[in-house]
Design an enzyme around this catalytic site. Structure first.
Site, PDB file in Angstrom:
ATOM      1  N   HIS A 114      -4.200   8.002 -51.201  1.00  0.00           N
ATOM      2  CA  HIS A 114      -3.188   8.084 -52.239  1.00  0.00           C
ATOM      3  C   HIS A 114      -3.940   8.406 -53.516  1.00  0.00           C
ATOM      4  O   HIS A 114      -4.774   7.627 -53.974  1.00  0.00           O
ATOM      5  CB  HIS A 114      -2.427   6.751 -52.364  1.00  0.00           C
ATOM      6  CG  HIS A 114      -1.537   6.487 -51.184  1.00  0.00           C
ATOM      7  ND1 HIS A 114      -1.365   5.250 -50.628  1.00  0.00           N
ATOM      8  CD2 HIS A 114      -0.767   7.340 -50.444  1.00  0.00           C
ATOM      9  CE1 HIS A 114      -0.516   5.326 -49.610  1.00  0.00           C
ATOM     10  NE2 HIS A 114      -0.149   6.593 -49.481  1.00  0.00           N
ATOM     11  N   GLU A 117      -4.775   5.885 -56.200  1.00  0.00           N
ATOM     12  CA  GLU A 117      -5.480   4.652 -55.851  1.00  0.00           C
ATOM     13  C   GLU A 117      -6.964   4.998 -55.898  1.00  0.00           C
ATOM     14  O   GLU A 117      -7.555   5.443 -54.911  1.00  0.00           O
ATOM     15  CB  GLU A 117      -5.012   4.142 -54.483  1.00  0.00           C
ATOM     16  CG  GLU A 117      -3.537   3.703 -54.565  1.00  0.00           C
ATOM     17  CD  GLU A 117      -2.902   3.416 -53.195  1.00  0.00           C
ATOM     18  OE1 GLU A 117      -3.653   3.270 -52.211  1.00  0.00           O
ATOM     19  OE2 GLU A 117      -1.663   3.353 -53.137  1.00  0.00           O
ATOM     20  N   HIS A 248      -7.619   1.771 -50.051  1.00  0.00           N
ATOM     21  CA  HIS A 248      -6.424   1.947 -50.869  1.00  0.00           C
ATOM     22  C   HIS A 248      -6.499   1.053 -52.098  1.00  0.00           C
ATOM     23  O   HIS A 248      -7.483   0.353 -52.321  1.00  0.00           O
ATOM     24  CB  HIS A 248      -5.172   1.577 -50.064  1.00  0.00           C
ATOM     25  CG  HIS A 248      -4.801   2.608 -49.052  1.00  0.00           C
ATOM     26  ND1 HIS A 248      -3.629   3.322 -49.104  1.00  0.00           N
ATOM     27  CD2 HIS A 248      -5.445   3.050 -47.943  1.00  0.00           C
ATOM     28  CE1 HIS A 248      -3.568   4.157 -48.075  1.00  0.00           C
ATOM     29  NE2 HIS A 248      -4.662   4.000 -47.350  1.00  0.00           N
ATOM     30  N   GLU A 342      -7.127  -2.825 -49.129  1.00  0.00           N
ATOM     31  CA  GLU A 342      -6.557  -2.686 -50.474  1.00  0.00           C
ATOM     32  C   GLU A 342      -7.537  -3.342 -51.437  1.00  0.00           C
ATOM     33  O   GLU A 342      -7.823  -4.534 -51.318  1.00  0.00           O
ATOM     34  CB  GLU A 342      -5.198  -3.399 -50.542  1.00  0.00           C
ATOM     35  CG  GLU A 342      -4.180  -2.879 -49.534  1.00  0.00           C
ATOM     36  CD  GLU A 342      -3.432  -1.648 -50.030  1.00  0.00           C
ATOM     37  OE1 GLU A 342      -3.542  -1.341 -51.233  1.00  0.00           O
ATOM     38  OE2 GLU A 342      -2.757  -0.994 -49.216  1.00  0.00           O
TER      39      GLU A 342
END
EC number: 3.4.17.10
Lengths: 476, 469
Positions: A114, A117, A248, A342
């Site tokens: 993404h 990110e 991410h 993440e």
């Protein structure tokens, strides 16, 4: 001695003049003493790592610098181009770059899928530089890793998205701008949804791995797939990856398969057959990241539901259902085990925080790399010693098989325990072996398979022997 | 069978007895090297005098020290320094044996040396012709008006000579010869070096200042230097006193560290040179912020680096390689750089405290020991930027980038070569093959250009760098 200092200075002066002359062609500049953004960059360095955001040119430059510094152990290549034509660059680190050494497992890190990110992208650039530096310093852990693994690092799978996100003025970046690729496709929803298929197979019977075999052609002809997605799929098919992580941002947790709920609900723990090892792998990352593994850490946003987070890890579907993600695609189409990490509550945090993100994640990144050397590994060969590619290695009690690569080599990640491993291939007789697996390192188990025809020949010979003996005895 | 037994017994006896034989042990008493002989008052006076006489005989005084002449023989310099040490020795002797009956011998000494007067006359460059006063000055250690040359003046002379010849090796040669002959001790040699270096620096900065156009800086710099000089006299005087007290070595070794010439020079400068460094406010602030007790070494290193950089710039200006404006702006930049580095260092300290999970001591100590390397690399980059300012003015931002990039590549290549050389040495393989490397790089660079990983320009730059090695 001061004299030597003086001489050294003169020598340095001489060298600089030479260099200045050499590099002079086409590189005139007024030598502006004003601290411009680019010059400032040189100053935030630590051991050659500059802790700041890299746009596409700087990303390329950073990887080239790593290659130039570590030509013996690195190689840059590209798996394809983004929609807007930027190379999807990968830097590979291994003692024999460009070559798959039989028995050497392959690892990949992918970041910035993404585009907004951003932390993962930067961490991977820092990691590449770090591995190079540490290797040259003789850091035993790193040297061992690089000699025994083939490490592929792709800092950005969505360089187009990143440019969009980074071009926003000011420090506060929008939650969505730059997330998808240049076509507006969310790459982490763009992969063929193999979860659906496997769930059906679970009910009605059918394979639980390598579900893409029949669909390869369809992938190439599928117009809905972004060029970045297609590039990744080909990459996964080409290289026998064993372990991977997908970086991410937007939260702080290590997420493992399955990402999609079985029943279709919004949240539901949906374990895959390798739930045990995945939990261990996710923990291997999170436990070295202090904020990630901090049980007392408040959620990133006040109303976030992080009830599924345990020790900084979570089952994907338990957190929220994600169909068409890259993580599950890896697991269900290939031998590769992938988790999603993440890294930051804020998707595109201020540049000054990058250094601290590096400090938080440095050890996790290395620890996760080391996980590849776990479980069982070895070769599947025939009785003549020739490798058998695409042999199936199954583990009793785990409904997920892996296959051997072109050199007959295989790697099966397992948590400690006693297992029965079976190697089989079409036209060959399967062999089962018992193995006791520790935490690490990986246990070597090789298989020599006898083909059907060989067995037939054997049986025939036995029969002839018997006939001969009988006839002699009975005087036929 | 019997034979066997006897044989074995003999063998056993022999084996047992051999440990009893004492193997020759390495010489326990280490012979003190000749040059460490101390010129203390305790040594028999006869010996000292005899030595002095022997030296006098050895002396061959140099031809006139013409200004501008640059081919001084090695012996000239040697003798100059002999003269200095002589002077110091004789002073000390005079003190310790003032009331001794050996006065006569000393007079005899003087009388002897007058024989060599003719050569001595030509020694002092400041005089225009023969001066009767020199008849009384056998060593050439007096000024025009007859006042004895202080050690200061001698040091000044040496420094001037080195400056004119532009070769510090001159000094090295002299000192090593003196040490070998045992005429001076190591600590004395170090002191001498320091003093000469100081004076040399003043000479250089004086020259540089005459070029600097900026009104404030030169005057203030010279002011601070002028301020330094009276301070310098005090330590030198104390050192001289130290010599005469016959406790030279101890005092000297107490005040100076004997490890590194640069470091020692730095230490003397510590207090004195803060004035000059005031013109670098950020650097000054950084120095102040460093805890002297805990990080003395770091402080010293920083000061050394700074002084070295300043010297470097001054030399460059002096030799006209860069213009004074550039020199000034470079030094200004340096200060800015330091400001930023300081800021980052503070940040780093904060984050360092966070992560203790994965101890990597090698990394940290490497950073510290490599602070000089980093500074040098920084300087390299800074200088690289500076160098190109003499070329045409182009729009800033864009061209700044390629310069930074090529520097980064250069640095990376340098590290690679360094590692390859070290790596090959360790493995005892054949010497690392540069031409093979070059070919490989050329090949790779081309491949990368084809694949869009490098642009043509970069590939060319890289190939060029490798071909220049």
């Amino acid at each position: 001695m001061a004299a030597q200092g003086g001489r050294a200075l003169l020598a340095l002066c001489g060298a600089l003049v030479a260099c200045g002359w050499l590099l002079g062609a086409g590189a005139q500049e007024p030598g502006a003493p004003a601290a411009g953004m680019r010059r400032r960059r040189r100053l935030q360095q630590e051991d050659g790592i500059s802790f700041e955001y890299h746009r596409y040119p700087e990303l390329r430059e950073a990887l080239v610098s790593v290659w130039l510094q570590c030509t013996a152990i690195s190689r840059i290549y590209t798996v394809g181009r983004s929609f807007e034509g930027r190379e999807l660059l990968v830097i590979e680190l291994s003692d024999n770059p460009g070559v798959h050494e039989p028995g050497e497992p392959e690892f990949k890190y992918i970041g910035n899928m993404h585009g907004n990110e951003a932390v993962g992208r930067e961490l991977l650039i820092f990691l590449a530089q770090y591995l190079c530096n540490e290797y040259q310093k003789g850091n035993e852990t790193i040297v061992k890793l690089i000699h025994s693994t083939r490490i592929h690092i792709m800092p950005s799978l969505n360089p187009d998205g990143f440019e969009k996100a980074a071009s926003q003025p000011g420090e506060l970046k929008d939650w969505f701008v730059g997330r998808s690729n240049a076509q507006g496709i969310d790459l982490n929803r763009n992969f063929p949804d193999l979860d659906r298929i496997v769930y059906v197979n679970e009910k009605e019977g059918g394979p639980n791995n390598h579900l893409l075999k029949n669909l390869k052609k369809i992938v190439d002809q599928n117009t809905k797939l972004a060029p970045e997605t297609k590039a990744i799929i080909h990459w996964i098919m080409d290289i026998p990856f064993v372990l991977s992580a997908n970086l991410h941002g937007g939260d702080l947790v290590a997420n493992y398969p399955y990402d999609e709920t079985r029943t279709g609900s919004a949240h539901e723990y949906s374990s895959c057959p390798d739930d045990a090892i995945f939990q261990s792998l996710a923990r291997a990352y999170s436990s070295f990241n202090p904020p990630m593994s901090d049980p007392k850490r408040p959620p990133c946003r006040k109303n976030d539901d992080d009830s599924s987070f345990i020790d900084g890890t979570t089952n994907g579907a338990a957190w929220y259902s994600v169909p068409g993600g890259m993580q599950d695609f890896n697991y269900l189409s290939s031998n590769c085990f992938e988790i999603t990490v993440e890294l930051s509550c804020e998707k595109f945090p201020p540049e000054e925080t990058l250094k601290s993100y590096w400090e938080d994640n440095k050890n996790s990144l290395i620890s996760y790399l080391e996980q590849i050397h776990r479980g069982v590994k070895g070769f599947v060969r025939d009785l003549q010693g020739n490798p058998i590619a695409n042999a199936t290695i199954s583990v009793e009690g785990i409904d997920h098989d892996v296959t051997s690569a072109k050199d007959g080599d295989y790697w099966r990640l397992l948590v400690p325990g006693n297992y029965k491993l079976t190697a089989s291939a079409p036209g060959y007789l399967a062999i089962t072996k018992k193995v006791a697996v520790p935490y690490s390192p990986a246990v070597g188990v090789d298989f020599e398979l006898e083909s059907f025809s060989e067995r037939k020949e054997e049986e025939k010979e036995e029969l002839m022997e018997w006939w001969k003996m009988m006839s002699e005895t009975l005087n036929f | 069978m019997g034979f066997l037994w006897t044989g074995t017994w003999i063998l056993v006896l022999v084996l047992q007895s051999s440990p009893i034989q004492a193997f020759p042990k390495p010489g326990g008493s280490q012979e003190k090297p000749l040059h460490n002989r101390e010129l203390s008052a305790e040594r028999p006076l006869n010996e000292q005098i005899a030595e002095a006489e022997a030296d006098k005989i050895k002396k061959t005084y140099p031809p006139e020290n013409k200004p501008g002449e640059s081919n001084y023989s090695f012996v000239d310099n040697l003798n100059l320094l002999k003269a200095i040490t002589e002077k110091e020795k004789t002073e000390k002797e005079k003190q310790s044996i003032r009331s001794s009956p050996y006065d006569n011998k000393l007079n005899v000494e003087d009388a002897d040396s007058t024989k060599n007067r003719r050569l001595i006359d030509d020694y002092d460059s400041t005089k225009s012709g023969l001066n009767h006063k020199f008849q009384d000055d056998p060593d050439g250690l007096h000024q025009l008006d007859g006042t004895p040359l202080t050690a200061e003046d001698i040091v000044q002379k040496i420094a001037t000579r080195i400056y004119e010849e532009n070769d510090r090796g001159v000094f090295d040669k002299i000192v090593s010869k003196l040490l070998n002959l045992g005429l001076i001790t190591e600590s004395q040699a170090h002191t001498l070096e320091d003093e000469v270096a100081e004076v040399l620096q003043k000479l250089i900065s004086k020259e540089a200042n005459t070029y600097e156009e900026e009104p404030n800086k030169p005057t203030s710099v010279t002011e601070s230097q002028a301020g330094k000089i009276p301070e310098k006299v005090t330590p030198m005087a104390t050192i001289q006193d130290g010599f005469t007290n016959g406790q030279n070595d101890e005092t000297v070794s107490n005040t100076l560290t004997l490890t590194n010439g640069l470091e020692r020079r730095t230490k003397i400068y510590n207090e004195d040179n803060f004035e000059e460094l005031q013109y670098f406010p950020n650097f000054y602030a950084l120095l102040k912020s460093i805890d002297s007790e805990k990080e003395a070494k770091e402080k010293e290193t920083l000061i050394t680096i700074m002084k070295t950089l300043i010297d470097f710039v001054k030399m460059m200006v002096k030799y006209g390689t860069i213009s004074p404006e550039e020199g000034v702006s470079y030094l200004e930049n340096l200060d800015e750089t330091i400001a930023l580095q300081t800021k980052n260092k503070l940040e780093k300290n904060v984050t360092d405290n966070k992560s203790k999970l994965f101890p990597a001591p090698s990394e940290k100590s490497h950073e510290e020991t490599d602070s000089t390397k980093e500074e040098a690399a920084k300087m390299e980059k800074e200088y690289g930027t500076l160098k190109d300012s003499t070329k045409d003015d182009n729009p800033r931002g864009k061209t700044d980038e390629p310069k930074g990039k090529t520097e980064a590549y250069l640095e990376a290549i340098r590290k690679n070569i360094e590692w390859l050389k070290k790596h090959n040495k360790k493995g005892n393989k054949e010497d690392y093959d540069l031409s093979k490397m070059r070919d490989f790089i050329n090949q790779q660079a081309d491949a990368y250009v084809e694949k869009g990983i490098l642009d043509e320009e970069e590939a060319d730059a890289i190939k060029r760098i490798y071909s220049s090695l």
